[in-house]
Design an enzyme around this catalytic site. Structure first.
Site, PDB file in Angstrom:
ATOM      1  N   HIS A 164       0.839  -1.212   0.000  1.00 35.80           N
ATOM      2  CA  HIS A 164       0.000   0.000   0.000  1.00 35.80           C
ATOM      3  C   HIS A 164       0.871   1.258   0.000  1.00 35.80           C
ATOM      4  O   HIS A 164       0.445   2.320   0.480  1.00 35.80           O
ATOM      5  CB  HIS A 164      -0.940   0.027   1.208  1.00 35.80           C
ATOM      6  N   SER A 180      16.402  17.623 -17.683  1.00 36.80           N
ATOM      7  CA  SER A 180      15.619  18.845 -17.579  1.00 36.80           C
ATOM      8  C   SER A 180      16.253  19.953 -18.399  1.00 36.80           C
ATOM      9  O   SER A 180      17.480  20.065 -18.476  1.00 36.80           O
ATOM     10  CB  SER A 180      15.513  19.288 -16.112  1.00 36.80           C
ATOM     11  N   LYS A 231      19.916  17.287 -13.396  1.00 40.64           N
ATOM     12  CA  LYS A 231      18.819  16.351 -13.158  1.00 40.64           C
ATOM     13  C   LYS A 231      18.844  15.234 -14.198  1.00 40.64           C
ATOM     14  O   LYS A 231      19.035  15.485 -15.389  1.00 40.64           O
ATOM     15  CB  LYS A 231      17.474  17.082 -13.226  1.00 40.64           C
ATOM     16  N   GLU A 266      10.256   5.105 -18.362  1.00 37.51           N
ATOM     17  CA  GLU A 266       9.151   5.879 -18.916  1.00 37.51           C
ATOM     18  C   GLU A 266       8.838   5.464 -20.356  1.00 37.51           C
ATOM     19  O   GLU A 266       7.667   5.416 -20.761  1.00 37.51           O
ATOM     20  CB  GLU A 266       9.489   7.364 -18.840  1.00 37.51           C
TER      21      GLU A 266
END
Length: 474
Positions: A197, A327, A333, A340
């Site tokens: 969870h 980025s 970054k 993805e």
């Protein structure tokens, strides 16, 4: 030579590009369907070459091509027909198939496209003039002998799908399974906290977690074989409506056997040609399994993405390879781009399943499904995307994953779920109260249990040993 030549079909004259191997019926389809700019996948065109070659072999061996019927072929003509079909299946004539995917629902335009190309190329191989109107190797009488689009086009779809699963999807999944299995073995001694969870749970080993991912892919391999099994029955031999009109009784079995021998895939004649011509339930089943594989790949890649989140404010239990700047505004970054990419592929495949389901459910009326080109294109797209995504994920992500053992270890002692192993010693209720008190005070379960003194130190040390929590024991 002029820009166009005149070809004839049953509807009259058609202007065809002068150098094209295709003829009038192909050109009419090009003009009729300026829809998407997407032509049939090369894999499907190549499969049609396989089917035409197998049909010609069967007709040759049955004496149909060289028999006493209208316009029998000589042995050199038969060989030229076979050689031209081989060129199609090997991709040597791919530029000759310009028809849009969104065409006649049976695929008749593309079937005739293949027939015309093989006919004209065979004539050229023989040293003849492929531009003559009376074709010595005829696209209908010879290349399409004993066939209808209604049985050969779905046969080609089945052949293409089975071959792409065999030659691309299965090796890609096996490669991914091997990559994840290696990580599972390498990281078997690294203890980390589990999460259910999205909340802290009891400890497990990082290798166990990745072993679970590897098993997911192992099951996907098994599912891919079931997906292939769903398309092994071939409709060829049913001709127009399943009756086999104008076809030798042994034709279907011989064609299936020839395809099985040539591809190494155990194709067989359809059990019932009326079902095989009319319905594409096998393709619906096949793609449904591909959707399941996509679900699995989405889950695995998304979990790895989460495990690599950070590097300072996330989990960062595994370190993903740096692939590119992440980025345009935040210097330094780096993003989990391979995860993805795979997730987007999976979303596409899951969406594709809606197209396949709709086409199978509503397109099969009476003796023919009229949604076959889009079903073939969509299924092959899904296979190609899944296979390519797996290959890229292994090369640019999973093979280069590293464990952050420090981050894994750091959270174990802090987990409130460590109290789970105290259940046998003090009971669930007291353990639950201890967890709440530990959270409120900021102490660990071990620290609080030592303060309370209810459990002997030796028993506490044994119970709170994270390693012992990662396997069953008495």
């Amino acid at each position: 030579m002029s820009e166009y030549r005149i070809e004839k079909d049953s509807m009259g004259d058609v202007k065809v590009p002068a150098k094209a191997y295709y003829g009038a019926q192909t050109q009419r389809a090009v003009e009729n369907f300026p829809i998407s700019g997407w032509t049939l996948p090369p894999a499907l065109i190549h499969a049609m070459g396989w089917v035409k070659h197998a049909c010609a072999v069967a007709n040759r061996d049955l004496g149909k091509l060289t028999g006493t019927g209208k316009n029998p072929l000589s042995d050199p003509q038969v060989k030229a027909l076979l050689d031209a079909a081989i060129e199609v299946r090997e991709g040597k004539l791919d530029c000759e198939f310009p028809i849009d995917v969104f065409q006649t629902g049976s695929g008749t335009s593309s079937n005739m496209n293949v027939n015309e190309v093989i006919s004209n190329r065979a004539i050229e191989i023989l040293g003849g003039d492929r531009f003559v109107q009376q074709k010595p190797v005829h696209p209908n009488d010879h290349v399409n002998m004993g066939q209808s689009t209604n049985d050969t086009f779905p046969t080609a779809i089945h052949v293409a799908v089975a071959m792409q699963i065999e030659n691309h999807l299965l090796p890609a999944l096996e490669n991914l399974h091997e990559s994840l299995s290696k990580k599972a073995m390498e990281w078997d001694k690294i203890i980390k906290i589990g999460r259910t969870h999205l909340m802290d749970a009891t400890p497990l080993r990082l290798g166990q977690e990745f072993g679970g991912f590897a098993r997911q892919i192992e099951l996907s391999i098994e599912r891919a074989r079931v997906a292939q099994d769903a398309v092994l029955e071939l409709p060829v031999g049913g001709t127009a409506v399943g009756t086999g009109i104008n076809t030798h009784p042994e034709f279907s079995k011989r064609v299936a056997a020839e395809l099985a021998t040539g591809t190494g895939i155990p194709f067989v004649e359809a059990v019932n040609h009326f079902e095989a011509n009319a319905q594409r339930d096998g393709l619906v089943q096949c793609h449904g399994i591909l959707k399941t594989i996509a679900n699995t790949l989405f889950n695995v890649s998304n979990n790895i993405r989460w495990l690599g989140s950070g590097p300072r404010c996330g989990f960062f239990e595994v370190v993903l390879p740096d692939r590119q700047p992440g980025s345009s505004i935040m210097p330094g970054k780096v993003n989990p781009v391979m995860c993805e990419s795979m997730m987007q592929v999976c979303a596409r495949v899951i969406g594709n399943d809606g197209t396949i389901t709709m086409s199978g459910a509503t397109g099969g009326n009476f003796q023919l499904n009229i949604m076959m080109p889009v079903m073939g294109q969509t299924t092959l797209e899904s296979i190609r995307l899944l296979a390519s995504s797996c290959d890229a994920f292994v090369e640019f992500c999973s093979d280069g994953l590293e464990a952050n053992e420090e981050a894994c270890n750091a959270s174990v002692e802090q987990s409130l779920s460590m109290c789970t192993s105290l259940n046998p010693l003090i009971g669930y209720d007291k353990a639950a109260a201890m967890a709440k008190e530990a959270f409120k005070s900021g102490k660990t379960i071990r620290e609080l249990a030592q303060e309370q003194g209810e459990i002997a130190e030796t028993d506490l040390t044994k119970a709170l040993d994270p390693w012992r929590m990662t396997f069953p024991h008495e």
